[in-house]
Structure formats: C-alpha cells, structure tokens
Design a protein around this motif. Structure first.
Motif, PDB file in Angstrom:
ATOM      1  N   GLN A   1      30.115  15.616  30.476  1.00 52.41           N
ATOM      2  CA  GLN A   1      29.347  14.402  30.927  1.00 52.41           C
ATOM      3  C   GLN A   1      29.776  13.025  30.443  1.00 52.41           C
ATOM      4  OE1 GLN A   1      26.814  15.142  32.870  1.00 52.41           O
ATOM      5  NE2 GLN A   1      27.288  17.222  32.840  1.00 52.41           N
ATOM      6  N   ARG A   2      29.308  12.121  30.956  1.00 53.22           N
ATOM      7  CA  ARG A   2      29.973  10.677  30.543  1.00 53.22           C
ATOM      8  C   ARG A   2      29.977  10.349  28.960  1.00 53.22           C
ATOM      9  NH1 ARG A   2      30.472   6.490  34.197  1.00 53.22           N
ATOM     10  NH2 ARG A   2      30.496   5.011  32.568  1.00 53.22           N
ATOM     11  N   ASP A   3      29.017  10.961  28.414  1.00 54.90           N
ATOM     12  CA  ASP A   3      29.035  10.909  26.726  1.00 54.90           C
ATOM     13  C   ASP A   3      29.740  11.836  25.974  1.00 54.90           C
ATOM     14  OD1 ASP A   3      27.083  12.636  27.203  1.00 54.90           O
ATOM     15  OD2 ASP A   3      25.373  11.792  26.003  1.00 54.90           O
ATOM     16  N   THR A   4      30.245  12.578  26.625  1.00 56.38           N
ATOM     17  CA  THR A   4      30.976  14.027  26.029  1.00 56.38           C
ATOM     18  C   THR A   4      32.306  13.296  25.304  1.00 56.38           C
ATOM     19  OG1 THR A   4      30.200  15.324  27.774  1.00 56.38           O
ATOM     20  CG2 THR A   4      32.225  16.161  26.517  1.00 56.38           C
ATOM     21  N   ASN A   5      32.410  13.690  23.892  1.00 55.35           N
ATOM     22  CA  ASN A   5      33.501  13.263  23.200  1.00 55.35           C
ATOM     23  C   ASN A   5      34.705  14.259  23.446  1.00 55.35           C
ATOM     24  OD1 ASN A   5      35.069  13.343  20.638  1.00 55.35           O
ATOM     25  ND2 ASN A   5      34.105  11.518  20.389  1.00 55.35           N
TER      26      ASN A   5
ATOM     27  N   ASP B   1      46.261   6.481  41.130  1.00 56.09           N
ATOM     28  CA  ASP B   1      47.464   5.531  41.390  1.00 56.09           C
ATOM     29  C   ASP B   1      47.239   4.381  40.478  1.00 56.09           C
ATOM     30  OD1 ASP B   1      49.955   4.989  42.412  1.00 56.09           O
ATOM     31  OD2 ASP B   1      48.848   3.774  44.122  1.00 56.09           O
ATOM     32  N   ILE B   2      47.106   4.662  39.318  1.00 56.89           N
ATOM     33  CA  ILE B   2      47.067   3.674  38.184  1.00 56.89           C
ATOM     34  C   ILE B   2      47.930   3.832  37.266  1.00 56.89           C
ATOM     35  CG2 ILE B   2      44.495   2.932  39.014  1.00 56.89           C
ATOM     36  CD1 ILE B   2      43.531   4.420  36.424  1.00 56.89           C
ATOM     37  N   LYS B   3      47.703   2.839  36.192  1.00 57.63           N
ATOM     38  CA  LYS B   3      48.585   3.354  34.706  1.00 57.63           C
ATOM     39  C   LYS B   3      47.483   2.797  33.521  1.00 57.63           C
ATOM     40  CE  LYS B   3      52.413   3.982  32.486  1.00 57.63           C
ATOM     41  NZ  LYS B   3      52.255   5.283  32.054  1.00 57.63           N
ATOM     42  N   ILE B   4      47.403   3.791  32.861  1.00 61.87           N
ATOM     43  CA  ILE B   4      46.703   3.629  31.745  1.00 61.87           C
ATOM     44  C   ILE B   4      47.679   3.510  30.363  1.00 61.87           C
ATOM     45  CG2 ILE B   4      44.885   4.701  30.122  1.00 61.87           C
ATOM     46  CD1 ILE B   4      43.904   6.446  32.459  1.00 61.87           C
ATOM     47  N   GLU B   5      47.374   2.325  29.965  1.00 60.28           N
ATOM     48  CA  GLU B   5      48.520   1.918  28.797  1.00 60.28           C
ATOM     49  C   GLU B   5      48.301   2.710  27.648  1.00 60.28           C
ATOM     50  OE1 GLU B   5      51.224   0.223  29.657  1.00 60.28           O
ATOM     51  OE2 GLU B   5      50.304  -0.270  31.534  1.00 60.28           O
ATOM     52  N   SER B   6      47.291   2.831  27.159  1.00 63.38           N
ATOM     53  CA  SER B   6      47.049   3.516  25.867  1.00 63.38           C
ATOM     54  C   SER B   6      45.632   4.442  26.007  1.00 63.38           C
ATOM     55  CB  SER B   6      46.800   2.437  24.952  1.00 63.38           C
ATOM     56  OG  SER B   6      46.399   3.012  23.516  1.00 63.38           O
ATOM     57  N   GLU B   7      45.992   5.372  25.123  1.00 59.44           N
ATOM     58  CA  GLU B   7      44.605   6.297  25.085  1.00 59.44           C
ATOM     59  C   GLU B   7      43.786   5.776  23.840  1.00 59.44           C
ATOM     60  OE1 GLU B   7      45.882  10.195  22.791  1.00 59.44           O
ATOM     61  OE2 GLU B   7      47.107   9.981  24.736  1.00 59.44           O
TER      62      GLU B   7
ATOM     63  N   GLY C   1      40.947   4.028  21.906  1.00 58.69           N
ATOM     64  CA  GLY C   1      39.534   3.744  22.356  1.00 58.69           C
ATOM     65  C   GLY C   1      38.945   4.442  23.304  1.00 58.69           C
ATOM     66  N   LEU C   2      39.734   5.558  23.884  1.00 57.59           N
ATOM     67  CA  LEU C   2      39.286   6.460  24.970  1.00 57.59           C
ATOM     68  C   LEU C   2      38.676   7.715  24.164  1.00 57.59           C
ATOM     69  CD1 LEU C   2      41.973   6.126  27.502  1.00 57.59           C
ATOM     70  CD2 LEU C   2      39.843   5.132  27.397  1.00 57.59           C
TER      71      LEU C   2
ATOM     72  N   VAL D   1      36.129   6.905  32.490  1.00 55.07           N
ATOM     73  CA  VAL D   1      35.415   6.400  33.694  1.00 55.07           C
ATOM     74  C   VAL D   1      35.457   4.897  33.796  1.00 55.07           C
ATOM     75  CG1 VAL D   1      33.578   6.446  35.205  1.00 55.07           C
ATOM     76  CG2 VAL D   1      34.308   8.574  34.058  1.00 55.07           C
ATOM     77  N   ASP D   2      35.094   4.274  32.970  1.00 54.42           N
ATOM     78  CA  ASP D   2      34.816   2.742  32.646  1.00 54.42           C
ATOM     79  C   ASP D   2      36.358   2.251  32.962  1.00 54.42           C
ATOM     80  OD1 ASP D   2      31.995   2.987  32.417  1.00 54.42           O
ATOM     81  OD2 ASP D   2      32.202   2.747  30.274  1.00 54.42           O
ATOM     82  N   LEU D   3      37.246   2.557  32.219  1.00 58.40           N
ATOM     83  CA  LEU D   3      38.634   2.108  32.195  1.00 58.40           C
ATOM     84  C   LEU D   3      39.248   2.268  33.684  1.00 58.40           C
ATOM     85  CD1 LEU D   3      41.027   0.558  30.813  1.00 58.40           C
ATOM     86  CD2 LEU D   3      41.777   3.074  30.390  1.00 58.40           C
TER      87      LEU D   3
END
Length: 77
Positions: free
Chosen positions: A23-27, A51-57, A59-60, A67-69
């Motif tokens: 779920q959204r709040d699942t750690n 088709d995006i680039k996530i620079e760093s994990e 804070g995720l 999802v927000d990122l």
C-alpha cells in the motif's frame, strides 16, 4: 491503471508479495523486508516502465514516496 497500481504490480512481482501487502504507506525495509538490491531492482523496473530516471533511492522509504516521485517526474516531462 494508476501510477500507484503500476508500481504496486512491479513491487508485488519483484518481492513475491500479495497485493494487499503493498500500500502507499508500506515501508520497504520494515514491512516488505526489501534489501538494497531489491530496491535497486524495483527502481530499475520503475524507470523502464515509466521511461524516467530516479537519481537516488535516498528518502524512498515507503511505496508512496516512490509513487510521488514518479508522478512528479511524469508531470515535468
């Protein structure tokens, strides 16, 4: 299919979990027991899917963080 549902599907497949567990709040680390390699693979799959680039994990920590990122990056395209 929403962004959350697409990401949820990737996580369920990658970590072999039930959909209800993701779920959204699942750690990731505490509730899904994902290690950094799992998270790396999930991020790679998400990058390919959207088709995006996530620079760093950094804070995720939760599914909602990713999802927000992703939604933010898609909005900037």
């Amino acid at each position: 299919m929403t962004t959350f549902e697409q990401i949820q599907e990737i996580i369920v497949d990658q970590l072999d979990k039930e959909q209800e567990e993701v779920q959204r709040d699942t750690n990731f680390r505490e509730e899904l027991e994902a290690d950094s390699l799992d998270l790396f693979q999930i991020i790679n799959d998400i990058e390919d899917e959207f088709d995006i680039k996530i620079e760093s994990e950094e804070g995720l920590n939760t599914v909602g963080d990713i999802v927000d990122l992703v939604e933010k990056q898609l909005a900037e395209k």
